[in-house]
Design a protein around this motif. Sequence first.
Motif, short mmCIF file in Angstrom:
data_model
loop_
_atom_site.label_atom_id
_atom_site.label_comp_id
_atom_site.label_asym_id
_atom_site.label_seq_id
_atom_site.Cartn_x
_atom_site.Cartn_y
_atom_site.Cartn_z
N SER A 110 -3.66 3.72 -8.06
CA SER A 110 -4.79 4.91 -8.16
C SER A 110 -6.20 4.26 -8.17
O SER A 110 -6.28 3.57 -9.09
N TYR A 111 -7.09 5.01 -7.78
CA TYR A 111 -8.36 4.70 -8.09
C TYR A 111 -8.87 4.82 -9.49
O TYR A 111 -9.62 4.01 -10.10
N LYS A 112 -8.05 5.62 -10.15
CA LYS A 112 -8.39 5.78 -11.63
C LYS A 112 -8.06 4.69 -12.25
O LYS A 112 -8.65 4.41 -13.67
N ASP A 113 -7.36 3.76 -11.78
CA ASP A 113 -6.91 2.59 -12.67
C ASP A 113 -7.74 1.35 -12.47
O ASP A 113 -7.54 0.43 -12.79
N LEU A 114 -8.83 1.58 -11.64
CA LEU A 114 -9.47 0.28 -10.91
C LEU A 114 -10.64 0.12 -11.88
O LEU A 114 -11.58 -1.06 -11.42
N ARG A 115 -11.08 0.81 -12.85
CA ARG A 115 -12.20 0.46 -13.61
C ARG A 115 -11.98 -1.00 -14.54
O ARG A 115 -11.82 -0.72 -16.02
N VAL A 116 -11.85 -2.08 -13.90
CA VAL A 116 -11.33 -3.09 -14.65
C VAL A 116 -12.56 -4.23 -14.17
O VAL A 116 -13.01 -4.33 -13.10
N VAL A 120 0.90 -1.19 0.07
CA VAL A 120 0.00 -0.04 -0.06
C VAL A 120 0.98 1.22 0.04
O VAL A 120 1.94 1.23 0.80
N THR A 121 0.43 2.23 -0.78
CA THR A 121 1.32 3.46 -0.84
C THR A 121 0.23 4.48 -0.31
O THR A 121 -0.93 4.96 -0.98
N PHE A 180 -9.55 -0.54 0.94
CA PHE A 180 -8.54 0.18 1.32
C PHE A 180 -7.37 -0.60 0.82
O PHE A 180 -6.56 0.29 0.36
N VAL A 181 -7.36 -1.82 0.78
CA VAL A 181 -6.15 -2.74 0.14
C VAL A 181 -6.05 -2.15 -1.33
O VAL A 181 -5.10 -1.79 -2.15
#
Length: 575
Positions: A327-333, A253-254, A320-321
């Motif tokens: 980044s949340y921007k990369d989670l549209r998968v 986590v960062t 949270f993990v």
Amino acid sequence: MSKSIFRKKTIERILSDVAGGFSDGEHSGTPHLTKALRTRDLTLMGIAAVVGAGIFSTIGEAAYHGGPGVSILFVITAITCGFSALCYAEFASRIPVAGSAYTYAYASFGELIAWIIGWDLLMEYAIGNIAVAISWSEYFVNLLEGFHIHLPRWTTTDFLTAYNAHKDILQATASHHLADITDRMKLDATAWDTAFGFGSFKFIANLPALAITAVITWLVYIGIRETKKATNAMVILKIAIVIGVIIIGFFYVTPANWHPFMPNGFGGVMKGVSGVFFAYIGFDAISTTAEECNNPQRDLPRGMIYSLIICTVLYILISFVLTGMVSYKDLRVGDPLAYVFQRVGLHNISYVISISAVVATASVLLIFQLGQPRIWMSMSRDGLLPKIFSRIHPKYHTPSFSTVVTGLVVAVPALFLNLTIVTDLTSIGTLFAFVLVCGGVLLLPRETHHRRGRFEIPYINSRWIVPILFVVGVYFFRDFITEKFTAKNAHENFPFFIFLLLSAALTVTAFIKKLSLIPVLGLLSCLYLMTEMGYTNWLRFLVWLVVGLIIYFSYSYKHSVIAKDSPVVQAEAKI
């Protein structure tokens, strides 16, 4: 007529029917359901139903819109489900009978509303299961690909998807827009190109979805004990993997990725409500197993509440993990858990997650395939569906015919249709059931003496609390409410207007009648989440209910067991 369609089935009659054997068939000599479930089994079943597609797929879309603040949405949704779970728990304790919200509505609202909620549950379970079966197929195919096992594409997708991909590629090629051709489009088009057939007909079907539905239906058919063993094993495996993922993930986590916490504001957080709520669907399914519990008054409430708490903690930690690792921007998968571990170079972990996803979605399918036949069975007992649906197998002691029908209702569409995007329709059906369960508790007469071993919602007087909450809510969200009324397409906010009117009416009623606070809060919170499901989904939902009403008045009304003594029904039957 009105006296007939709103006639209630008293709690005493429901319990006496079960005790007399009526609930299991035509007379007391028919087989009974097997009592084999305890608190631990019910808790694991609840976890099996909840920890599934949500934690492995829809959480990514929700995190994309809400950022790290999606964890707040999980808390809000858990509280909403918690209110409903307490209401389910009281009903399950007082009416320990298969049928879930359908049976509870029969005792509190009457026959017509019971039919509506039963019809709604059939939609919720069936469409949800079709989506889960198709989702399982995708996870399974991806897992095989990781082991270099390649199934022909025409055996793992549906006809329409393959046809559209083939057509789109031809159009893009003809118009020289080759950049519009995606890798997924090419993959789907190979199904059309390689499938056997003649002319415009091609044999393209999702065979893994059919296979898993057949296996799960067989498990449910042969007995509750076998279902319990399979569920427990799958849940223990996937919970161990999820906990392992959380522990390993925290080392990567960062903290900077958690800022800003709500990049799109509270509105962005609420955009994920459908996907997040879809993740929670299922804890109520275990209430359909009431007649298969050793001590339903004690075990059902505990199982629902324990499973909800455990799943909420897991979902919050996972959110949270995910948002901390990338980044949340990369989670549209479609597979966010596997994706984030691939991003940090832990490819072996992503394979483990793929295995867990296959197990998790299978367990969700198992619980819903277990619950749906018991809804059919309960409606059949009351005469609202043909009697064959309440037939109990003499050897396996399961609702055999209903189980087979449920398998076909799920397997056939999953084989040929593309129904992966159905979370909204499934969620709105579930929320509607929750609204009626919370409202039904308010209509039940309160027991004057607490009975040992029975769960009761603690009474908190809502006379002043609800009006204060209503006034404070209107004040702080006045700009939001004004925007709804002045929007260009204000008609699409019609569900929200209904929510405001019903909230005002319930506030006045709570003040006058001194209603119990927890069911009121459950009703209001579920009703609000329904308004977030979108105008189009409300229209689809209403169409489904209209179809159900047509069936009710053409068949169920005249065949209802408790309506047979009604003079109106007798007169109509002679005509």
